[in-house]
Scaffold this motif. Structure first.
Motif, short mmCIF file in Angstrom:
data_model
loop_
_atom_site.label_atom_id
_atom_site.label_comp_id
_atom_site.label_asym_id
_atom_site.label_seq_id
_atom_site.Cartn_x
_atom_site.Cartn_y
_atom_site.Cartn_z
N LYS B 148 13.51 3.51 29.11
CA LYS B 148 12.99 2.43 29.74
C LYS B 148 12.72 2.56 31.18
O LYS B 148 11.63 2.23 31.69
N ASP B 149 13.84 2.73 31.75
CA ASP B 149 13.62 3.02 33.08
C ASP B 149 12.64 4.17 33.52
O ASP B 149 11.91 3.83 34.31
N LYS B 150 12.71 5.27 32.69
CA LYS B 150 11.89 6.46 33.25
C LYS B 150 10.36 5.89 32.82
O LYS B 150 9.71 6.55 33.56
N LEU B 151 10.04 4.99 31.87
CA LEU B 151 8.84 4.71 31.52
C LEU B 151 8.41 3.70 32.43
O LEU B 151 7.27 3.48 32.62
N ALA B 152 9.17 3.08 33.21
CA ALA B 152 8.84 1.72 34.10
C ALA B 152 7.76 2.35 35.19
O ALA B 152 7.01 1.56 35.54
N ALA B 153 7.62 3.76 35.42
CA ALA B 153 6.99 4.24 36.44
C ALA B 153 5.37 4.43 35.89
O ALA B 153 4.75 4.69 36.56
#
Lengths: 140, 370
Positions: B148-153
């Motif tokens: 999810k952190d990766k997709l936050a961008a």
């Protein structure tokens, strides 16, 4: 707000929105249960894209509820086994049919919820777009 | 065929059912319905599709009760379906309204809107993952957080994008025949038994609820020469379709006043099939037709096989079994086929006795002659 748009917002957003609207109505008005939440089927009619004709793809399980407020019958229908939400949707539907004063206040909240749904969907789609692929043919 | 009733065995049957429960419980592990719901999505999709009842939760329950037997789970769902009232018919679902999560074309690499792999096993190594034996909840949570952190961008557009159909562009180019919308009410094989020749709507209804293995096998048979359809996949799409229902009593037919009731996830396929036709000069020309396939959930193999069989059945050919609608439509239903095969296990003492008597008579007659 017409039924199609508002039911989509109420079903797609957090169920607490439908609950808060329904509670507002039941606190101020007499609400009679006509049909307690029951499970049933909705047959889905599809258009196929080969010859543009219609056929039945199958049924979907739904929960349906009906209530009466000020001689107006409201219906709640939702996919799945969702007794509470179906009842809340029925109460909200009856409130709109009976033109109760409370519904006037709901539009801004519904619009905000709709915006959140759209943003959520757009973000989910953007995440999925990470899997967009560009195949290239190779000369052999 | 006439059946002869038998009686007896009540205590043994009760003991057998108890034994069945013992077999399920003896290893003292309990599989939660929600665990099946979260982790056995392909199985749930298959059960919903073959039972013709869209309800992931009930499908998970059926899988638990059936201990993973697909035929039993589908049987349970069909039986449950028959206990429920049909409250509504949906408004016509148009596939353009699909919120797409996967969309690929094997015919064109540059389709308008682009190709979206979504979640697929197509490009995975088919090697057993031994790490799953010791899968750990906290490790999974950490992986989810990282993902999810990766997709936050990722940046979202202002609006959700709906994808056009590949075939619509080809129709605009005149490469495929255009058909006006045909709004004739479909036949419903759950209300009236299948009649031959079957209508297009009845054929599609039987194909979409067909047993995955049976539909796949017959589609495969067509490719191998027991039929004459070998398509190119024009478009496979997986995603959610919104379902709308008209008010049962309001006279005014206002689309804006319909009920939105939720969505269903489906796989839809359009296959391009080359066919030879005669032109005005009586010369043979190559044209394309579309084979259509769709089923509940994500089951691309079944939907593609259905699109092959749709084309086969649109072109009856006496010499090929996969083009024979009675052969195809009467044999692909899970409950019909497994039910009929498994009924052979039940007592047939009288019918077999009469055959045995006939054989004994013949054999006895032979002895007398010798």
């Amino acid at each position: 707000m017409k039924r199609r748009r508002r039911t989509e917002i109420l079903i797609q957003s957090d169920s607490s929105l439908a609950r808060s609207f329904a509670e507002m109505i039941t606190q101020n008005h007499e609400c009679q249960e006509i049909v307690a939440p029951q499970y049933g089927l909705t047959m889905i009619k599809m258009r196929e894209s080969a010859k543009n004709s219609l056929f039945y793809i199958g049924e979907v399980l739904v929960t349906e509820a009906k209530v009466e407020i000020n001689n107006q019958i409201g219906i709640g229908i939702v996919v799945g086994m969702q007794d509470e939400l179906a009842k809340h949707l029925a109460i909200i539907d009856a409130a709109y049919k009976a033109n109760l004063p409370e519904v006037e206040e709901w539009n801004p909240q519904l619009q905000r919820a709709e915006q959140q749904i759209m943003s959520r969907r757009a973000k989910e789609q953007a995440d999925l777009f990470e899997t967009k692929v560009n195949f290239e043919t190779m000369d052999v | 065929m006439g059946y002869v009733a038998v009686k007896g065995g009540t205590k043994a049957i009760e003991a057998s059912i108890e034994r069945l429960k013992y077999e399920r419980l003896k290893d003292e592990e309990i599989l939660e319905v929600n665990t099946i719901l979260a982790t056995m999505k392909a199985m749930i999709d298959q059960v919903m599709s073959e039972s013709s009842l869209y309800s992931p939760y009930l499908a998970a329950l059926a899988i638990k009760q059936a201990e993973g037997s697909m035929e039993e789970a589908v049987f349970l769902m069909r039986a449950h379906r028959s206990t429920l009232p049909r409250l509504y018919y949906s408004q016509t679902v148009e596939a353009e309204s699909m919120l797409v999560e996967r969309r690929i074309s094997a015919s064109f690499k540059d389709i308008p809107g682009g190709q979206l792999l979504g979640a697929t096993r197509d490009y995975t190594h088919r090697l057993l993952d031994f790490q799953l034996i010791d899968e750990d909840q906290s490790d999974n949570e950490q992986w989810l957080r990282d993902y999810k952190d990766k997709l936050a961008a990722t940046r979202a557009q202002n609006e959700v994008q709906y994808f056009p159909k590949v075939v619509d562009y080809l129709r605009e180019e005149g490469l495929f025949e255009k058909y006006e919308k045909n709004n004739t009410d479909p036949d419903d094989i759950t209300k009236q038994s299948l009649q031959f020749p079957a209508s297009r709507s009845a054929k599609l209804q039987v194909l979409t609820r067909g047993q995955t293995g049976a539909v796949t096998s017959l589609g495969y048979a067509s490719l191998r020469g027991y039929g004459q359809v070998h398509p190119n996949v024009g478009e496979v799409r997986v995603g959610n379709l919104p379902i709308y229902v008209a008010h049962p009593n309001e006279m005014e037919q206002d689309e804006e006043n319909e009920f939105y009731i939720g969505e269903i996830r489906v796989t839809e396929v359009e296959s391009f099939v080359p066919v030879t036709v005669k032109n005005e000069q009586n010369e043979s020309e190559l044209e394309f037709e579309i084979g259509y396939g769709i089923c509940y959930g994500q089951n691309e193999t079944k939907a593609i096989a259905m699109s092959i069989l749709d084309q086969c059945l649109e072109h009856p050919e006496a010499e090929f079994p996969t083009h024979d609608e009675e052969f195809v439509l009467l044999h692909i239903d899970s409950v019909e086929s497994t039910g009929f095969i498994s009924h052979l296990k039940l007592p047939h003492y009288v019918t077999f006795q009469s055959k045995l008597d006939s054989v004994r008579q013949v054999k006895g007659g032979d002895k007398d002659e010798n």
